[in-house]
Design an enzyme around this catalytic site. Structure first.
Site, PDB file in Angstrom:
ATOM      1  N   HIS A 112       0.823  -1.224   0.000  1.00  0.00           N
ATOM      2  CA  HIS A 112       0.000   0.000   0.000  1.00  0.00           C
ATOM      3  C   HIS A 112       0.854   1.270   0.000  1.00  0.00           C
ATOM      4  O   HIS A 112       0.316   2.374  -0.006  1.00  0.00           O
ATOM      5  CB  HIS A 112      -0.949   0.012   1.207  1.00  0.00           C
ATOM      6  N   ASP A 151      -2.801 -10.438  -2.883  1.00  0.00           N
ATOM      7  CA  ASP A 151      -3.315 -10.058  -1.572  1.00  0.00           C
ATOM      8  C   ASP A 151      -4.800  -9.741  -1.725  1.00  0.00           C
ATOM      9  O   ASP A 151      -5.261  -9.373  -2.800  1.00  0.00           O
ATOM     10  CB  ASP A 151      -2.538  -8.822  -1.081  1.00  0.00           C
ATOM     11  N   HIS A 153      -6.361  -7.259  -0.530  1.00  0.00           N
ATOM     12  CA  HIS A 153      -6.542  -5.824  -0.704  1.00  0.00           C
ATOM     13  C   HIS A 153      -5.898  -5.378  -2.012  1.00  0.00           C
ATOM     14  O   HIS A 153      -4.858  -5.912  -2.412  1.00  0.00           O
ATOM     15  CB  HIS A 153      -5.897  -5.052   0.451  1.00  0.00           C
ATOM     16  N   ASP A 240      -4.447 -12.876   2.893  1.00  0.00           N
ATOM     17  CA  ASP A 240      -5.674 -12.515   3.598  1.00  0.00           C
ATOM     18  C   ASP A 240      -6.949 -12.846   2.820  1.00  0.00           C
ATOM     19  O   ASP A 240      -8.035 -12.449   3.202  1.00  0.00           O
ATOM     20  CB  ASP A 240      -5.643 -11.037   4.032  1.00  0.00           C
TER      21      ASP A 240
HETATM   22 ZN   LIG Z   1      -4.073  -7.289   2.466  1.00  0.00          ZN
END
Ligand SMILES: [Zn+2]
Ligand SMILES: [Zn+2]
Lengths: 437, 560
Positions: A112, A151, A153, A240
């Protein structure tokens, strides 16, 4: 005796003494049970799996990618230097051909973190894959690289860093941004004018299970990679998507992750998120390591694994198929789209507000890129945060054409008041410059 | 006075020491087919004029169990292994009578799948049909929760002579190594027991009712009585005795490299402040990695008797040994012949040595002397390369905390201690060729036996606490205690220390030699949701390998 098909390198750095705060998902305990499982399985003893000690990245390594505000030391702790250094070490041993592939099982994560860094967002301060990759590019002869972010996200930081790079194909598959942080990563996010189609997003509906993930890999990611023919494939291997993860809503499994890995065949995998520390990570990580090494992983299953219970619905399957068609269409039309944008000859600008949720900082950013058919294009970023910093950051890509290089220096040398710092990444000379405003 | 005896490949060294130093030393030839006789002859010779009351301890360093394993003279055993999720334990098969069964425990010691007694009963019948008397039982994560192993063990109890449970071989995590270690323990049990019982018996007969100790691969000792239950620990490979011998004479507060130059191999080890560096988990035997604690050593196929030849225009030294040096009646040229040519070895047949080196010299168009120098220097260079390599290897050992990575100890030795046959010549040349200060270990010809004699009794204890579950356990020590929420790292270290002390005394340590070292102590808050549900604590403590109390002055007497 177990013998691997591939020689696989492993950097394991669980940072047992580092946390964002004591009860944060990114805390000391996160990889504790993974370590237990990896040690108990005797994975580090297997002929063909070699563990390496992480190095520390240097400030110069970080400055190839990031504009850190106010400086590198302020946005990074020792653990970030090591975590990025773990990725760098794995990249090095892969490119030095000491191993066939490698997995950096490190924390803290990085996907991120964007080009400009005022603080931490989504538990990330600096982008460890990008720091690794740009070190490798500066050191070895590699050009075309694919980063596949699995991931849960959206890898918005990596997307931001490679948004304008035509030599880096960034593909992120993640839980639909309408239902999960950071709320981005939609199909229409395709990269900047000089790199249209080199960013691809595959948003997946909540409750996507093994079938959906493997479909996305086989039917979307692999065909695109076949086309792009990268010199190197990097996997941002977040975990995740697991059915037990406490902060997401997907239904993936250790078996699924292992199969995804053996399909994708990344040269380098780097751990990102994954917060089901007891029920998922020990099994997912063992599965990924075995898959990379080419060892049978069919018995690596979570104790409560029940493929029927986590199976996705027909709606989810349909939705992913439609997404796949749209993404592939964008990919196929990338040349035409680029031609259209490059005709406009000039500059493109965008302004954004970026929120650093982990550190509660708001950034206002105006970005300008020179549209260029010959290179990635010079980039000018005017960034200010509510902490009071205001910077001008200029990026000249490694393979910049003469005109873009000149433009970059013009921006850097311009008389400008009101900035606290004026910074330049000149990747043509691999140097970072800073001047007083 | 104490006796140290080190059985080597060709000869056995025996020393008698008092608190002031070396009283007497003898060498007897080793008869590999009759180690018992070798040991007895050695002991008889050293005690010839000594009254047995004056002897307070005997330490034996033998490769008995190692040889038994290498020569496959082991008892046939059965193995029952339960894995659960993960790598298929079939991959770790040690022998024919190896059965994988259901039942599993997870990383926190929770039962996932129970043991199936009917299935175990089936295996019992097959093992009994095969005439098996000794059985090893190993479960994944049994060091976190030994219940499955003990359950299976109690089903087996009435049908077999001896049961070996995996959680009792080590407190460390590593399922495949636990399987191999348990197997070796079960397989070596009878041979080990029979051998030392007969040694003890014949000593008793001669009136030597003295404690017998056995040297372990970690450079520590264990009493003969305790060793019966830890036969695996006595599997000796590499130069534990020699390294401990060098330790006696090593300087304090310094990193030192120890080089033991033997007939066929040269072994390299590292000391940090007089404490040898250990392997992180254990030694490898016959291709199996184990949890048997051992010194970290590097063995290279380069010794005094290494064959020297020219291959493709290149000089090759070792790794094979075709016999002794020509200077000592051997069939073909060796490194020792080079030393003999250079006039470095007295009592050798230099003419024969020259004869051996001549064809090599001719191949290079050099003089015999120059060629001998070249052989010698090449050997030294290779040894120095390996020294560098083992040091780099120790320093590149992965660590798992930011603190250790940033502040972790880096080994930077500036001194080398050499022992073994040609030690003095090598020491001089190694010193000239490197930046190291190179010295010969005083009494280098018997330092190995001195090392065995003086080695302290060592052991290790692991303790694992989970205050969420309210338990502190050390299955290897049969320890399981209820703990409350406030139980912490400090208390865990204390509990582990008490267990270590108890264990050390039990296996033969004297109270004055109990020097505990905390190898690992780490504590995690276990957070579920947003609240702390307990602490997860891991502690590992050991008795530091070293020299027994009261014999420190030896180094002064013998040292230069
Ligand atoms: Zn993540
Ligand atoms: Zn350009």
């Amino acid at each position: 005796m177990l013998q691997t098909k591939n020689k696989t390198g492993l950097v394991f750095f669980p940072a047992f003494d580092w946390a964002i705060d004591p009860t944060h998902p990114e805390r000391e305990e996160r990889l504790l049970y993974t370590q237990d499982q990896v040690l108990e399985e005797g994975i580090l003893d297997i002929e063909g799996i070699e563990e390496f000690k992480p190095e520390l990245v240097t400030v110069e390594d970080v400055q190839r990618i990031h504009f850190c505000v106010p400086d590198v030391q302020s946005v990074m702790t020792e653990s970030h230097f090591i975590s990025a250094g773990g990725a760098k070490k794995i990249g090095t041993v892969v490119l030095e051909k000491q191993v066939d592939n490698g997995f950096a099982l490190v924390r803290p994560p990085g996907h991120h973190a964007m080009r400009v860094v005022h603080g931490a967002r989504g538990f990330c301060n600096v982008n460890i894959e990008a720091i690794m990759l740009e070190y490798l590019r500066a050191t070895y002869n590699i050009k075309k690289v694919a980063i596949v972010d699995t991931d849960c996200h959206h890898g918005d930081g990596t997307q931001d860093i490679y948004w304008h790079d035509p030599d880096t194909l960034f593909i992120s598959m993640h839980q639909d941004g309408r239902t999960l942080y950071p709320g981005s990563g939609f199909i229409n996010e395709l990269g900047g004018p000089n790199a249209v189609g080199k960013t691809l997003n595959i948003p997946l509906p909540p409750n996507t299970s093994e079938e959906g993930f493997l479909y996305a890999i086989k039917e979307i990611v692999l065909p695109v990679l076949d086309d792009f023919k990268p010199d190197l494939i990097i996997n941002s291997a977040g975990q995740d998507n697991h059915y037990t993860d406490p902060i997401t809503n997907m239904n993936f499994s250790a078996q699924g992750y292992a199969e995804l890995t053996s399909l994708l065949k990344p040269d380098i995998a780097v751990l990102e998120g994954g917060y089901s520390i007891e029920g998922a990570l020990p099994y997912v990580n063992v599965g990924i390591i075995l898959a990379m090494a080419g060892i049978d992983y069919s018995k690596v299953k979570e104790p409560d694994y029940d493929p029927v219970k986590i199976r996705q619905t027909a709606d989810v399957t349909d939705c992913i198929k439609q997404t796949g068609e749209k993404v592939l269409t964008c990919w196929q039309q990338r040349e035409r789209l680029k031609k259209q944008t490059c005709e406009s000859n000039g500059f493109e600008e965008r302004t954004r507000n970026i929120y650093y949720d982990t550190d509660n900082i708001s950034e206002r950013q105006a970005e300008k890129i020179r549209i260029c058919a010959e290179c990635g294009g010079a980039i000018r970023i005017d960034s200010s945060s509510d902490r009071g910093y205001h910077i001008l950051a200029v990026h000249i890509p490694a393979h910049a054409c003469k005109a873009c290089r000149e433009t970059g220096y013009q921006w850097y040398d311009e008389k400008n008041k009101g900035f606290d710092m004026i910074l330049l990444q000149d990747r043509t000379t691999d140097q970072f410059h800073e001047r007083k405003p | 006075m104490i006796i140290g005896l080190d059985v080597g490949g060709t000869h056995t060294d025996v020393v008698l020491l008092d608190k002031k130093g070396l009283v007497k030393d003898v060498k007897v030839p080793t008869d590999p087919s009759d180690l018992f006789n070798t040991v007895l002859t050695g002991l008889e010779k050293i005690t010839e004029d000594i009254h047995h009351r004056e002897i307070t301890r005997v330490v034996l360093s033998t490769t008995l169990t190692t040889n038994a394993i290498a020569q496959k003279k082991m008892t046939r055993v059965g193995m029952i292994v339960s894995g659960g999720p993960g790598i298929d334990p079939e991959n770790y098969r040690t022998n024919g009578n190896y059965y994988t069964v259901s039942g599993s425990i997870d990383h926190r010691g929770r039962e996932i799948q129970p043991v199936n007694p009917v299935e175990i009963q089936g295996v019992v019948e097959r093992l009994m049909d095969a005439g098996i008397r000794h059985v090893g039982v190993v479960g994944k994560f049994s060091t976190r929760n030994p219940d499955h192993e003990t359950t299976i063990g109690s089903i087996l109890e009435d049908s077999f002579e001896k049961i070996f449970l995996g959680h009792q071989v080590s407190g460390n995590l590593n399922f495949p190594r636990r399987i191999a270690t348990t197997f070796f323990k079960a397989a070596a049990y009878s041979a080990h027991k029979a051998f030392f019982e007969s040694v003890k018996k014949s000593l008793d007969k001669k009136g030597f009712e003295i404690p017998i100790y056995i040297l372990k691969a970690d450079g520590g000792t264990i009493s003969f009585e305790a060793s019966i239950d830890y036969p695996g620990q006595t599997i000796l490979s590499g130069p534990a005795a020699s390294v401990m011998g060098a330790t006696v004479f090593a300087p304090e507060n310094e990193d030192v490299v120890v080089i033991d130059i033997g007939g066929t191999t040269t072994d390299i080890a590292v000391l940090i402040n007089r404490v040898p560096v250990l392997e992180p988990l254990g030694i490898e035997i016959s291709g199996y990695k184990t949890l048997i604690r051992a010194l970290k050593t590097r063995s290279i196929g380069l010794g005094g008797d290494s064959a020297v030849k020219v291959n493709d225009g290149k000089l090759e030294i070792g790794p094979e040994r075709l016999g002794p040096a020509m200077a000592f009646g051997g069939p073909s040229p060796t490194s020792t012949d080079a030393l003999s040519v250079l006039g470095l070895i007295q009592n050798s047949d230099r003419e024969k040595a020259v004869q051996g080196i001549t064809p090599i010299a001719e191949a290079f168009g050099e003089s015999v002397e120059k060629t001998a120098s070249m052989i010698f220097d090449d050997s030294c260079r290779e040894i120095l390369n390996q020294v560098q390599d083992i040091v780099a290897n120790i320093n590149s050992k992965p660590v798992y905390t930011v603190h250790e990575l940033m502040e972790g100890y880096q080994v930077k030795p500036e001194k080398i201690l050499v022992l073994g046959g040609p030690a003095p010549y090598f020491a001089k040349r190694l010193d000239e060729m490197s930046d190291f200060r190179v010295d010969v270990v005083p009494a280098w010809h018997v330092a190995n036996a001195i090392g065995a004699a003086l080695a302290r009794t060592t052991c290790e204890v692991s303790l694992f606490a989970d205050t969420g579950k309210g338990l502190a356990v050390s299955p290897e020590e049969k320890f399981s205690n209820k703990v409350n929420r406030n139980y912490n790292k400090t208390e865990a270290v204390k509990d582990a220390g008490d267990l270590l002390n108890k264990k050390a005394l039990q296996i033969g340590a004297s109270a004055e030699d109990f020097e505990m070292e905390v190898v690992e102590h780490i504590q995690f808050n276990m957070v579920r949701g947003f609240s702390t549900t307990g602490k997860n604590i891991r502690v590992k403590v050991q008795v530091k390998p070293g020299i027994i109390h009261g014999y420190g002055s030896i180094s002064i007497k013998q040292g230069k």
